[in-house]
Motif scaffolding. Structure first.
Motif, PDB file in Angstrom:
ATOM      1  N   PHE A 253       0.836  -1.202   0.000  1.00 47.37           N
ATOM      2  CA  PHE A 253       0.000   0.000   0.000  1.00 47.37           C
ATOM      3  C   PHE A 253       0.870   1.251   0.000  1.00 47.37           C
ATOM      4  O   PHE A 253       0.668   2.168  -0.802  1.00 47.37           O
ATOM      5  CB  PHE A 253      -0.942  -0.010   1.212  1.00 47.37           C
ATOM      6  N   LEU A 254       1.843   1.297   0.898  1.00 46.74           N
ATOM      7  CA  LEU A 254       2.728   2.467   0.981  1.00 46.74           C
ATOM      8  C   LEU A 254       3.507   2.663  -0.319  1.00 46.74           C
ATOM      9  O   LEU A 254       3.615   3.775  -0.835  1.00 46.74           O
ATOM     10  CB  LEU A 254       3.696   2.325   2.159  1.00 46.74           C
ATOM     11  N   SER A 255       4.036   1.578  -0.856  1.00 43.19           N
ATOM     12  CA  SER A 255       4.850   1.639  -2.068  1.00 43.19           C
ATOM     13  C   SER A 255       4.076   2.188  -3.263  1.00 43.19           C
ATOM     14  O   SER A 255       4.591   3.006  -4.021  1.00 43.19           O
ATOM     15  CB  SER A 255       5.393   0.240  -2.381  1.00 43.19           C
ATOM     16  N   TRP A 256       2.839   1.713  -3.427  1.00 40.73           N
ATOM     17  CA  TRP A 256       2.052   2.086  -4.605  1.00 40.73           C
ATOM     18  C   TRP A 256       1.272   3.386  -4.425  1.00 40.73           C
ATOM     19  O   TRP A 256       0.874   4.004  -5.413  1.00 40.73           O
ATOM     20  CB  TRP A 256       1.093   0.957  -4.971  1.00 40.73           C
TER      21      TRP A 256
ATOM     22  N   HIS B  40       6.233   3.413  -7.878  1.00 41.65           N
ATOM     23  CA  HIS B  40       6.040   2.833  -9.209  1.00 41.65           C
ATOM     24  C   HIS B  40       5.571   3.853 -10.246  1.00 41.65           C
ATOM     25  O   HIS B  40       5.160   3.475 -11.345  1.00 41.65           O
ATOM     26  CB  HIS B  40       5.041   1.669  -9.124  1.00 41.65           C
ATOM     27  N   ASN B  41       5.652   5.136  -9.924  1.00 39.60           N
ATOM     28  CA  ASN B  41       5.124   6.164 -10.826  1.00 39.60           C
ATOM     29  C   ASN B  41       5.794   6.168 -12.200  1.00 39.60           C
ATOM     30  O   ASN B  41       5.165   6.532 -13.189  1.00 39.60           O
ATOM     31  CB  ASN B  41       5.201   7.549 -10.184  1.00 39.60           C
ATOM     32  N   ASN B  42       7.052   5.752 -12.312  1.00 32.78           N
ATOM     33  CA  ASN B  42       7.728   5.733 -13.613  1.00 32.78           C
ATOM     34  C   ASN B  42       7.094   4.758 -14.596  1.00 32.78           C
ATOM     35  O   ASN B  42       7.270   4.902 -15.802  1.00 32.78           O
ATOM     36  CB  ASN B  42       9.204   5.384 -13.450  1.00 32.78           C
ATOM     37  N   ALA B  43       6.386   3.766 -14.096  1.00 33.66           N
ATOM     38  CA  ALA B  43       5.777   2.767 -14.977  1.00 33.66           C
ATOM     39  C   ALA B  43       4.434   3.225 -15.534  1.00 33.66           C
ATOM     40  O   ALA B  43       3.891   2.578 -16.431  1.00 33.66           O
ATOM     41  CB  ALA B  43       5.602   1.448 -14.232  1.00 33.66           C
TER      42      ALA B  43
ATOM     43  N   LYS C  80      11.834  -4.050 -21.022  1.00 34.87           N
ATOM     44  CA  LYS C  80      12.329  -3.045 -20.084  1.00 34.87           C
ATOM     45  C   LYS C  80      11.187  -2.399 -19.318  1.00 34.87           C
ATOM     46  O   LYS C  80      10.322  -1.753 -19.900  1.00 34.87           O
ATOM     47  CB  LYS C  80      13.111  -1.987 -20.837  1.00 34.87           C
ATOM     48  N   GLY C  81      11.215  -2.593 -18.006  1.00 32.84           N
ATOM     49  CA  GLY C  81      10.231  -1.962 -17.144  1.00 32.84           C
ATOM     50  C   GLY C  81      10.781  -0.644 -16.638  1.00 32.84           C
ATOM     51  O   GLY C  81      11.995  -0.452 -16.570  1.00 32.84           O
TER      52      GLY C  81
ATOM     53  N   MET D  66      13.578  -0.669 -10.092  1.00 32.34           N
ATOM     54  CA  MET D  66      14.142  -0.401  -8.769  1.00 32.34           C
ATOM     55  C   MET D  66      13.049  -0.311  -7.697  1.00 32.34           C
ATOM     56  O   MET D  66      13.293  -0.639  -6.540  1.00 32.34           O
ATOM     57  CB  MET D  66      14.996   0.877  -8.786  1.00 32.34           C
ATOM     58  N   ALA D  67      11.848   0.075  -8.094  1.00 30.20           N
ATOM     59  CA  ALA D  67      10.732   0.080  -7.135  1.00 30.20           C
ATOM     60  C   ALA D  67      10.412  -1.355  -6.724  1.00 30.20           C
ATOM     61  O   ALA D  67      10.181  -1.629  -5.543  1.00 30.20           O
ATOM     62  CB  ALA D  67       9.511   0.760  -7.744  1.00 30.20           C
ATOM     63  N   TYR D  68      10.382  -2.272  -7.682  1.00 30.50           N
ATOM     64  CA  TYR D  68      10.142  -3.678  -7.347  1.00 30.50           C
ATOM     65  C   TYR D  68      11.267  -4.235  -6.474  1.00 30.50           C
ATOM     66  O   TYR D  68      11.020  -5.009  -5.545  1.00 30.50           O
ATOM     67  CB  TYR D  68       9.999  -4.524  -8.607  1.00 30.50           C
ATOM     68  N   PHE D  69      12.514  -3.853  -6.772  1.00 29.94           N
ATOM     69  CA  PHE D  69      13.644  -4.301  -5.966  1.00 29.94           C
ATOM     70  C   PHE D  69      13.474  -3.808  -4.522  1.00 29.94           C
ATOM     71  O   PHE D  69      13.617  -4.574  -3.570  1.00 29.94           O
ATOM     72  CB  PHE D  69      14.953  -3.779  -6.571  1.00 29.94           C
ATOM     73  N   THR D  70      13.120  -2.538  -4.376  1.00 30.10           N
ATOM     74  CA  THR D  70      12.878  -1.972  -3.049  1.00 30.10           C
ATOM     75  C   THR D  70      11.727  -2.696  -2.358  1.00 30.10           C
ATOM     76  O   THR D  70      11.825  -3.055  -1.178  1.00 30.10           O
ATOM     77  CB  THR D  70      12.570  -0.466  -3.163  1.00 30.10           C
TER      78      THR D  70
END
Length: 185
Positions: free
Chosen positions: A20-23, A29-32, A152-153, A157-161
């Protein structure tokens, strides 16, 4: 069994809160999901040209294409732009039901991990925490990174985090829960 259920429920909530916090709050994930002011024209074109929901690689070949057609296609498309379009015909979604399903899945995931760590010989905080981080890395390498190699996503780095933080926090919780020494009678 009681420890597994408590571990799964609290650990699942930990994963869910991080997601929840991440998204949302952190918007990692805003770059995607970038914005274009040409969205109305693009959606109009897609709606008039795509007949059914699905994911489309554009340009692409039909499933019936031969090996030779694929080879020729790869040569002619080298260096040219392409798009991966995930097309949905309706934006109807039940946010509440989706969140409940997500929470249940997070609890199941942690429950599976609890079932694994409960069988470990060296059941201590450090072993559980490191095992949890390894699971986070496995999750990251298995889907987000492997997909990134080919497609290429923009939020790798958001997923890695996400994988390290959520599984690290779960590891701290489960290391405390399972790593506690049993009182001698």
């Amino acid at each position: 069994m009681k420890k597994l259920l408590i571990g799964a429920i609290v650990g699942g909530i930990i994963l869910f809160i991080w997601q929840f916090l991440s998204w949302t709050v952190l918007n990692l994930h805003n770059n995607a999901y970038q914005y274009t002011d040409k969205q109305d024209a693009i959606m109009s074109a897609l709606s008039s040209q795509i007949e059914k929901e699905g994911q489309y690689m554009i340009p692409g070949l039909p499933a019936t294409a031969t090996k030779e057609q694929h080879e020729e296609f790869m040569k002619t498309q080298a260096g040219k732009p392409w798009a991966l379009v995930q097309y949905q015909q309706s934006r109807d979604m039940n946010m509440g039901a989706n969140m409940i399903r997500g929470l249940i899945v997070d609890m199941l995931i942690i429950g599976f991990f609890c079932a694994l760590i409960s069988r470990m010989n060296a059941l201590n905080f450090t072993a559980i925490f490191i095992s949890s981080l390894f699971v986070g890395l496995i999750v990251f390498f298995n889907i987000p990174y492997t997909n990134h190699i080919w497609f290429k996503g923009f939020d790798l780095m958001a997923y890695f985090t996400d994988c390290l933080v959520s599984w690290g926090l779960a590891g701290i919780w489960l290391g405390w829960l399972y790593g506690k020494k049993k009182a001698k009678a």
